[in-house]
Motif scaffolding. Sequence first.
Motif, PDB file in Angstrom:
ATOM      1  N   LYS A 160       0.904  -1.276   0.049  1.00 30.66           N
ATOM      2  CA  LYS A 160       0.095   0.169  -0.012  1.00 30.66           C
ATOM      3  C   LYS A 160       0.811   1.392   0.174  1.00 30.66           C
ATOM      4  N   SER A 161       1.848   1.306   0.698  1.00 25.90           N
ATOM      5  CA  SER A 161       2.805   2.401   0.940  1.00 25.90           C
ATOM      6  C   SER A 161       3.621   2.499  -0.243  1.00 25.90           C
ATOM      7  N   SER A 162       3.754   1.604  -0.969  1.00 25.31           N
ATOM      8  CA  SER A 162       4.638   1.523  -2.190  1.00 25.31           C
ATOM      9  C   SER A 162       3.972   2.114  -3.408  1.00 25.31           C
ATOM     10  N   ILE A 163       2.552   2.300  -3.507  1.00 24.29           N
ATOM     11  CA  ILE A 163       2.086   2.994  -4.613  1.00 24.29           C
ATOM     12  C   ILE A 163       2.302   4.389  -4.853  1.00 24.29           C
ATOM     13  N   SER A 164       3.067   4.769  -5.891  1.00 26.60           N
ATOM     14  CA  SER A 164       3.564   6.138  -5.865  1.00 26.60           C
ATOM     15  C   SER A 164       3.487   6.444  -7.565  1.00 26.60           C
ATOM     16  N   VAL A 165       4.027   7.724  -7.922  1.00 27.16           N
ATOM     17  CA  VAL A 165       3.980   8.104  -9.544  1.00 27.16           C
ATOM     18  C   VAL A 165       4.983   7.408 -10.120  1.00 27.16           C
ATOM     19  N   ASP A 166       5.987   6.663  -9.378  1.00 28.84           N
ATOM     20  CA  ASP A 166       6.958   5.812 -10.049  1.00 28.84           C
ATOM     21  C   ASP A 166       6.504   4.441 -10.425  1.00 28.84           C
ATOM     22  N   ILE A 168       3.268   3.291 -10.265  1.00 28.00           N
ATOM     23  CA  ILE A 168       1.741   3.234 -10.377  1.00 28.00           C
ATOM     24  C   ILE A 168       1.447   2.384 -11.686  1.00 28.00           C
ATOM     25  N   GLY A 169       2.470   2.356 -12.783  1.00 24.80           N
ATOM     26  CA  GLY A 169       2.609   1.577 -13.986  1.00 24.80           C
ATOM     27  C   GLY A 169       2.092   0.143 -13.535  1.00 24.80           C
ATOM     28  N   PRO A 170       3.033  -0.692 -12.906  1.00 26.87           N
ATOM     29  CA  PRO A 170       2.879  -1.932 -12.388  1.00 26.87           C
ATOM     30  C   PRO A 170       1.461  -2.265 -11.694  1.00 26.87           C
ATOM     31  N   TRP A 171       1.178  -1.421 -10.949  1.00 27.88           N
ATOM     32  CA  TRP A 171      -0.122  -1.381 -10.153  1.00 27.88           C
ATOM     33  C   TRP A 171      -1.290  -1.280 -10.917  1.00 27.88           C
ATOM     34  N   LEU A 172      -1.389  -0.690 -11.957  1.00 23.43           N
ATOM     35  CA  LEU A 172      -2.405  -0.527 -13.018  1.00 23.43           C
ATOM     36  C   LEU A 172      -2.723  -1.639 -13.942  1.00 23.43           C
ATOM     37  N   GLU A 173      -1.282  -2.391 -14.062  1.00 26.93           N
ATOM     38  CA  GLU A 173      -1.406  -3.770 -14.719  1.00 26.93           C
ATOM     39  C   GLU A 173      -1.899  -4.844 -13.877  1.00 26.93           C
ATOM     40  N   PHE A 174      -1.672  -4.619 -12.710  1.00 19.51           N
ATOM     41  CA  PHE A 174      -2.375  -5.495 -11.485  1.00 19.51           C
ATOM     42  C   PHE A 174      -3.769  -5.513 -11.589  1.00 19.51           C
ATOM     43  N   VAL A 175      -4.118  -4.053 -11.372  1.00 16.15           N
ATOM     44  CA  VAL A 175      -5.700  -3.923 -11.263  1.00 16.15           C
ATOM     45  C   VAL A 175      -6.399  -4.358 -12.584  1.00 16.15           C
ATOM     46  N   VAL A 215      -7.389  10.717  -5.147  1.00 18.18           N
ATOM     47  CA  VAL A 215      -7.235  11.626  -3.995  1.00 18.18           C
ATOM     48  C   VAL A 215      -5.733  12.052  -4.043  1.00 18.18           C
ATOM     49  N   THR A 216      -4.865  10.875  -3.848  1.00 15.58           N
ATOM     50  CA  THR A 216      -3.414  11.336  -3.436  1.00 15.58           C
ATOM     51  C   THR A 216      -2.654  11.848  -4.444  1.00 15.58           C
ATOM     52  N   LEU A 217      -2.686  11.084  -5.876  1.00 11.25           N
ATOM     53  CA  LEU A 217      -2.002  11.769  -6.932  1.00 11.25           C
ATOM     54  C   LEU A 217      -2.371  13.151  -7.314  1.00 11.25           C
ATOM     55  N   PRO A 218      -3.457  13.588  -7.239  1.00 11.83           N
ATOM     56  CA  PRO A 218      -3.893  14.938  -7.582  1.00 11.83           C
ATOM     57  C   PRO A 218      -3.231  16.033  -6.343  1.00 11.83           C
ATOM     58  N   ASN A 219      -3.069  15.712  -5.401  1.00  8.79           N
ATOM     59  CA  ASN A 219      -2.705  16.195  -3.959  1.00  8.79           C
ATOM     60  C   ASN A 219      -0.998  16.374  -4.159  1.00  8.79           C
ATOM     61  N   PRO A 231      -7.722  23.943 -13.392  1.00  8.79           N
ATOM     62  CA  PRO A 231      -7.078  23.941 -11.920  1.00  8.79           C
ATOM     63  C   PRO A 231      -5.658  24.581 -12.143  1.00  8.79           C
ATOM     64  N   THR A 232      -5.249  25.132 -10.726  1.00  8.81           N
ATOM     65  CA  THR A 232      -4.017  25.602 -10.648  1.00  8.81           C
ATOM     66  C   THR A 232      -2.891  24.694 -10.530  1.00  8.81           C
ATOM     67  N   THR A 233      -2.075  24.534 -11.582  1.00 10.67           N
ATOM     68  CA  THR A 233      -1.275  23.464 -11.438  1.00 10.67           C
ATOM     69  C   THR A 233       0.234  23.995 -12.052  1.00 10.67           C
ATOM     70  N   PRO A 234       1.158  23.647 -10.760  1.00  7.31           N
ATOM     71  CA  PRO A 234       2.611  24.180 -11.162  1.00  7.31           C
ATOM     72  C   PRO A 234       3.200  23.018 -11.979  1.00  7.31           C
ATOM     73  N   GLY A 235       4.101  23.653 -12.725  1.00  6.61           N
ATOM     74  CA  GLY A 235       4.920  22.791 -13.517  1.00  6.61           C
ATOM     75  C   GLY A 235       3.956  22.049 -14.551  1.00  6.61           C
ATOM     76  N   ASN A 236       4.741  20.439 -14.681  1.00 11.21           N
ATOM     77  CA  ASN A 236       3.913  19.762 -15.599  1.00 11.21           C
ATOM     78  C   ASN A 236       2.996  18.875 -14.896  1.00 11.21           C
ATOM     79  N   GLY A 237       2.463  19.209 -13.800  1.00  7.50           N
ATOM     80  CA  GLY A 237       1.662  18.123 -12.665  1.00  7.50           C
ATOM     81  C   GLY A 237       0.471  17.541 -13.537  1.00  7.50           C
ATOM     82  N   ARG A 238      -0.238  18.600 -14.595  1.00  4.38           N
ATOM     83  CA  ARG A 238      -1.472  18.007 -15.074  1.00  4.38           C
ATOM     84  C   ARG A 238      -1.006  17.197 -16.241  1.00  4.38           C
ATOM     85  N   GLU A 239      -0.003  17.269 -16.672  1.00  5.87           N
ATOM     86  CA  GLU A 239       0.561  16.531 -17.752  1.00  5.87           C
ATOM     87  C   GLU A 239       0.775  15.008 -17.145  1.00  5.87           C
ATOM     88  N   ILE A 240       1.606  14.966 -16.243  1.00  6.25           N
ATOM     89  CA  ILE A 240       1.866  13.792 -15.463  1.00  6.25           C
ATOM     90  C   ILE A 240       0.528  12.951 -15.309  1.00  6.25           C
TER      91      ILE A 240
END
Length: 323
Positions: A160-166, A168-175, A215-219, A231-240
């Motif tokens: 659970k704690s390992s789910i991150s931006v880096d 998320i790809g393998p976890w999406l494959e799992f889902v 919830v977590t990723l947008p934050n 939305p107010t988006t710093p940098g390339n957050g929306r692109e990610i």
Amino acid sequence: MSSGPSSSSTNGLHPHQESSKHLNHAYHMNGFADPTPHNQKIIDYLYNYGFQRGEYADTVLHVHQNIYRLHAIILSRSPFLVQLLSTSPQGQVGVLRTIYVPVEREPEVTQEGFAIALGYLYSSFSLRLIQPENARAVLAAGCMLGGMDELCEYAYSICKSSISVDTIGPWLEFVDAIPPPSSGAETPGPELSSIRIFGPYVQKLRDDVFHFLVVTLPNILELHATSETTPTTPGNGREILLQVFSRVPFDMFKAAIESPNFQIGSDQARFKFAKEAIEARKHGIARGLEETVVLAFGGGNFGTSAVHVTRKMRKRPLWKVNS
């Protein structure tokens, strides 16, 4: 000649009733002989000499390409291994019993994950070996072997704690491999094997991935909900966020976009984001399918969400043959 009252014995030990009372009295009254250090020495010995070195083994266990020399009394802590032990030939006196663990249809159970779970039967030292990289494999092995709730809960918490931006790809494959809910009438086929092994943790992990997306990723990306169109988006957050959602399985994509907890701006901002994500999905996960999003003004009829996502098979072009 009369005989005295019989006493139970364990491995040749005949405890004297008065001695036992004396020891118990001394322990409770004077804090006599805290057994914890002694117990720990026994556990450490079992793990080092029993599991790691296979000393005085009575059972040979084959799994993957590995061979373990182990002990039936320890393996019996696992309901799965008890079944294998009870159905395997006993063999001749002096010959080690051999059991084979079938994991060919369980790709989630890796060599490392199984070794850590197997070692847990001997000692909780195995908990220290669980890392984000192997936690899901340990969880799969622990669920398969059974009888190790603490190991499974700990491995799940690491997952659970390992789910991150880096990651998320393998976890999406799992889902994506999780089958849709059924009535229970169907008989699970081999294609469900790698997922059903996780038991109740399947839905937990799916919910965790969903919460991360909504919830977590947008934050993390600091996509602050505002009353503006975007939305107010710093940098390339929306692109990610777009890149991630371009790979989300449709059922989860739809639920995330329509979720009231997906706060990335106004309904118009969420609608615009969904349109861009659907455009990106055409070249990947949604290839051959037609996904659309609509925005209902004035409440609409889509329940609690003004943004609604649908999908259907893309129509094949009809070719007219001239005579």
